[in-house]
Motif scaffolding. Structure first.
Motif, mmCIF file in Angstrom:
data_model
loop_
_atom_site.group_PDB
_atom_site.id
_atom_site.type_symbol
_atom_site.label_atom_id
_atom_site.label_comp_id
_atom_site.label_asym_id
_atom_site.label_seq_id
_atom_site.Cartn_x
_atom_site.Cartn_y
_atom_site.Cartn_z
ATOM 1 N N GLY A 62 0.781 -1.222 0.000
ATOM 2 C CA GLY A 62 0.000 0.000 0.000
ATOM 3 C C GLY A 62 0.812 1.271 0.000
ATOM 4 N N SER A 63 2.133 1.160 -0.024
ATOM 5 C CA SER A 63 2.998 2.344 -0.002
ATOM 6 C C SER A 63 3.489 2.686 -1.404
ATOM 7 C CB SER A 63 4.209 2.091 0.905
ATOM 8 O OG SER A 63 5.157 3.134 0.788
ATOM 9 N N ASN A 64 3.649 3.984 -1.653
ATOM 10 C CA ASN A 64 4.227 4.450 -2.912
ATOM 11 C C ASN A 64 5.703 4.807 -2.766
ATOM 12 O OD1 ASN A 64 1.806 4.281 -4.436
ATOM 13 N ND2 ASN A 64 1.093 6.199 -3.505
ATOM 14 N N THR A 65 6.275 4.559 -1.599
ATOM 15 C CA THR A 65 7.678 4.867 -1.347
ATOM 16 C C THR A 65 8.588 3.898 -2.091
ATOM 17 O OG1 THR A 65 7.232 5.810 0.840
ATOM 18 C CG2 THR A 65 9.472 5.021 0.424
ATOM 19 N N SER A 66 9.608 4.441 -2.752
ATOM 20 C CA SER A 66 10.595 3.623 -3.448
ATOM 21 C C SER A 66 11.813 3.423 -2.549
ATOM 22 C CB SER A 66 11.017 4.304 -4.752
ATOM 23 O OG SER A 66 12.024 3.559 -5.410
ATOM 24 N N LEU A 67 12.384 2.230 -2.608
ATOM 25 C CA LEU A 67 13.584 1.937 -1.818
ATOM 26 C C LEU A 67 14.830 2.097 -2.672
ATOM 27 C CD1 LEU A 67 12.570 -1.287 0.154
ATOM 28 C CD2 LEU A 67 12.469 1.091 0.935
ATOM 29 N N LEU A 68 15.836 2.769 -2.121
ATOM 30 C CA LEU A 68 17.120 2.960 -2.795
ATOM 31 C C LEU A 68 18.220 2.342 -1.952
ATOM 32 C CD1 LEU A 68 18.442 6.174 -4.518
ATOM 33 C CD2 LEU A 68 19.886 4.941 -2.898
ATOM 34 N N ALA A 69 19.054 1.525 -2.579
ATOM 35 C CA ALA A 69 20.193 0.910 -1.898
ATOM 36 C C ALA A 69 21.488 1.342 -2.573
ATOM 37 C CB ALA A 69 20.082 -0.611 -1.914
ATOM 38 N N ILE A 70 22.500 1.624 -1.777
ATOM 39 C CA ILE A 70 23.799 2.024 -2.295
ATOM 40 C C ILE A 70 24.645 0.795 -2.589
ATOM 41 C CG2 ILE A 70 25.954 3.249 -1.768
ATOM 42 C CD1 ILE A 70 23.608 5.097 -2.281
ATOM 43 N N VAL A 71 25.334 0.823 -3.730
ATOM 44 C CA VAL A 71 26.256 -0.254 -4.099
ATOM 45 C C VAL A 71 27.577 0.373 -4.526
ATOM 46 C CG1 VAL A 71 24.367 -1.774 -4.804
ATOM 47 C CG2 VAL A 71 25.495 -0.337 -6.516
ATOM 48 N N ALA A 72 28.653 -0.399 -4.392
ATOM 49 C CA ALA A 72 29.972 0.127 -4.744
ATOM 50 C C ALA A 72 30.647 -0.672 -5.852
ATOM 51 C CB ALA A 72 30.879 0.152 -3.512
ATOM 52 N N ASN A 73 30.030 -1.795 -6.261
ATOM 53 C CA ASN A 73 30.609 -2.619 -7.310
ATOM 54 C C ASN A 73 29.529 -3.538 -7.879
ATOM 55 O OD1 ASN A 73 30.380 -4.754 -5.380
ATOM 56 N ND2 ASN A 73 32.406 -4.220 -4.582
ATOM 57 N N GLU A 74 29.919 -4.365 -8.853
ATOM 58 C CA GLU A 74 28.944 -5.247 -9.501
ATOM 59 C C GLU A 74 28.393 -6.298 -8.534
ATOM 60 O OE1 GLU A 74 32.384 -5.262 -12.494
ATOM 61 O OE2 GLU A 74 32.024 -4.194 -10.602
ATOM 62 N N ARG A 75 29.232 -6.787 -7.625
ATOM 63 C CA ARG A 75 28.752 -7.807 -6.681
ATOM 64 C C ARG A 75 27.611 -7.246 -5.833
ATOM 65 N NH1 ARG A 75 32.353 -11.148 -2.153
ATOM 66 N NH2 ARG A 75 30.578 -12.268 -1.219
ATOM 67 N N GLY A 76 27.796 -6.055 -5.323
ATOM 68 C CA GLY A 76 26.745 -5.424 -4.536
ATOM 69 C C GLY A 76 25.509 -5.151 -5.361
ATOM 70 N N THR B 202 24.521 -6.843 -7.999
ATOM 71 C CA THR B 202 23.863 -8.135 -8.241
ATOM 72 C C THR B 202 23.023 -8.548 -7.041
ATOM 73 O OG1 THR B 202 25.637 -8.849 -9.733
ATOM 74 C CG2 THR B 202 24.242 -10.562 -8.784
ATOM 75 N N ASP B 203 23.575 -8.369 -5.834
ATOM 76 C CA ASP B 203 22.836 -8.708 -4.620
ATOM 77 C C ASP B 203 21.583 -7.850 -4.486
ATOM 78 O OD1 ASP B 203 24.773 -10.562 -4.026
ATOM 79 O OD2 ASP B 203 25.815 -9.296 -2.557
ATOM 80 N N ALA B 204 21.710 -6.561 -4.746
ATOM 81 C CA ALA B 204 20.568 -5.653 -4.616
ATOM 82 C C ALA B 204 19.492 -5.949 -5.654
ATOM 83 C CB ALA B 204 21.035 -4.209 -4.750
ATOM 84 N N CYS B 205 19.913 -6.292 -6.866
ATOM 85 C CA CYS B 205 18.956 -6.564 -7.947
ATOM 86 C C CYS B 205 18.115 -7.806 -7.682
ATOM 87 C CB CYS B 205 19.689 -6.714 -9.277
ATOM 88 S SG CYS B 205 20.241 -5.139 -9.995
ATOM 89 N N ALA B 206 18.559 -8.656 -6.756
ATOM 90 C CA ALA B 206 17.812 -9.871 -6.455
ATOM 91 C C ALA B 206 16.531 -9.580 -5.677
ATOM 92 C CB ALA B 206 18.690 -10.833 -5.658
ATOM 93 N N PHE B 207 16.392 -8.360 -5.165
ATOM 94 C CA PHE B 207 15.229 -8.009 -4.356
ATOM 95 C C PHE B 207 14.244 -7.173 -5.163
ATOM 96 C CE2 PHE B 207 18.553 -8.830 -1.258
ATOM 97 C CZ PHE B 207 17.882 -9.596 -0.313
ATOM 98 N N GLU B 208 13.052 -7.707 -5.330
ATOM 99 C CA GLU B 208 12.009 -6.985 -6.053
ATOM 100 C C GLU B 208 11.632 -5.696 -5.328
ATOM 101 O OE1 GLU B 208 7.400 -7.728 -7.598
ATOM 102 O OE2 GLU B 208 8.582 -9.385 -6.771
ATOM 103 N N GLN B 209 11.766 -5.677 -4.005
ATOM 104 C CA GLN B 209 11.361 -4.517 -3.214
ATOM 105 C C GLN B 209 12.196 -3.280 -3.526
ATOM 106 O OE1 GLN B 209 12.236 -7.573 -2.153
ATOM 107 N NE2 GLN B 209 11.318 -8.097 -0.175
ATOM 108 N N ILE B 210 13.425 -3.489 -3.982
ATOM 109 C CA ILE B 210 14.333 -2.362 -4.231
ATOM 110 C C ILE B 210 14.110 -1.824 -5.640
ATOM 111 C CG2 ILE B 210 16.760 -1.672 -4.424
ATOM 112 C CD1 ILE B 210 17.402 -3.814 -2.324
ATOM 113 N N GLY B 211 13.784 -0.548 -5.731
ATOM 114 C CA GLY B 211 13.515 0.049 -7.037
ATOM 115 C C GLY B 211 14.681 0.818 -7.613
#
Length: 281
Positions: free
Chosen positions: A66-80, A82-91
């Motif tokens: 029910g929320s319109n808030t988007s989640l942002l995660a910081i990454v510093a390389n491709e490994r990070g 790749t890990d972040a992209c595995a989560f649908e919740q992170i936009g």
């Protein structure tokens, strides 16, 4: 105006470790506030950033229904990334691209050119997984290392990075040295030249000089602003204990003065503020 709340930037350098359950409770409260985006965590080495080691655990438990808030995660390389992209919740994925060679090496263990190659690969991952890539131009208003800086250098890197498919850039005043004249010059030059891109401001500031920075950016057309409740956190390399994040409370007040419509719940915001005061003691 878009307000981006940045608890990750507020608590990433905080000691001791904040229990994951407490972080989760606080982030769920920020979601109830209704921020446009929450910069909530990062997928980086636990050795480099111990406070962020529970980002994956938290992501799986956030209450986003029910929320319109988007989640942002910081990454510093491709490994990070790749890990972040595995989560649908992170936009959104955020990458700190410094135009200071010294800071880029300290922050991501890569030169500026190596970092550019990383961005290429991260941009491909974002496109594949339908994530938005946000580039933070760190040290965007100067640096304390004597590395070359000029508005034209910022312009050059925005031009190069935009060709990789990046549509959102946040100019970061990493160590709190931005002058209103430079802020105005950059946003005035960038926003009309790239109407298809979104430009934001991630300011670090002393308690007494927040307004000129916001005003200069706003007058130049910027409408995306990062903040953190209480102005907590900021870059530990600022060499000034009074330099912290732009206080979200100030951004809310400024938006009201400009008669900007903010889709946030002020009652829930006050609850979040009290919670964060308790977290940081």
């Amino acid at each position: 105006m878009k307000l981006i709340e940045c608890p990750r930037d507020a608590w990433q350098g905080f000691h001791p470790f904040i229990p994951s359950e407490i972080k989760l409770e606080y982030l769920n409260q920020l979601i109830r506030v209704g921020f446009e985006t929450i910069d909530f965590g990062s997928f980086v080495s636990p050795k480099a950033m111990p406070q962020m080691q529970d980002t994956a655990w938290i992501t799986e438990r956030l209450e986003l229904t029910g929320s319109n808030t988007s989640l942002l995660a910081i990454v510093a390389n491709e490994r990070g990334a790749t890990d972040a992209c595995a989560f649908e919740q992170i936009g959104q994925l955020g990458y700190p691209f410094s135009i200071s060679e010294t800071f880029q090496m300290r922050n991501t263990q890569a030169t500026v050119e190596e970092s550019f190659e990383r961005v290429k690969r991260i941009a491909d991952l974002c496109q594949k997984h339908r994530k938005e890539l946000v580039i933070y131009i760190s040290m965007g208003f100067g640096n304390p290392y004597g590395d070359p800086w000029a508005p034209e250098i910022v312009m050059e890197w925005v031009e190069k990075l935009s060709k990789l498919g990046t549509s959102t850039f946040s100019l970061a005043d990493t160590v709190g040295v931005a002058q209103p004249s430079d802020i105005g010059w950059l946003f005035t030059a960038l926003i009309p030249h790239y109407p298809e891109l979104e430009f934001g401001a991630h300011f670090h500031t002393r308690p007494d000089d927040w307004r000129p920075k916001i005003q200069a950016a706003y007058d130049a057309g910027c409408r995306r602003f990062d903040g953190a409740l209480l102005g907590y956190g900021g870059c530990p390399m600022a060499q000034d204990d009074l330099v912290g994040n732009m206080p979200t409370e100030r951004l809310v007040d400024f938006a009201r003065e400009q008669r900007e419509l903010l889709c946030i719940d002020t009652g829930e915001l006050q609850k979040a503020r009290i919670m964060f005061q308790q977290i940081v003691g």
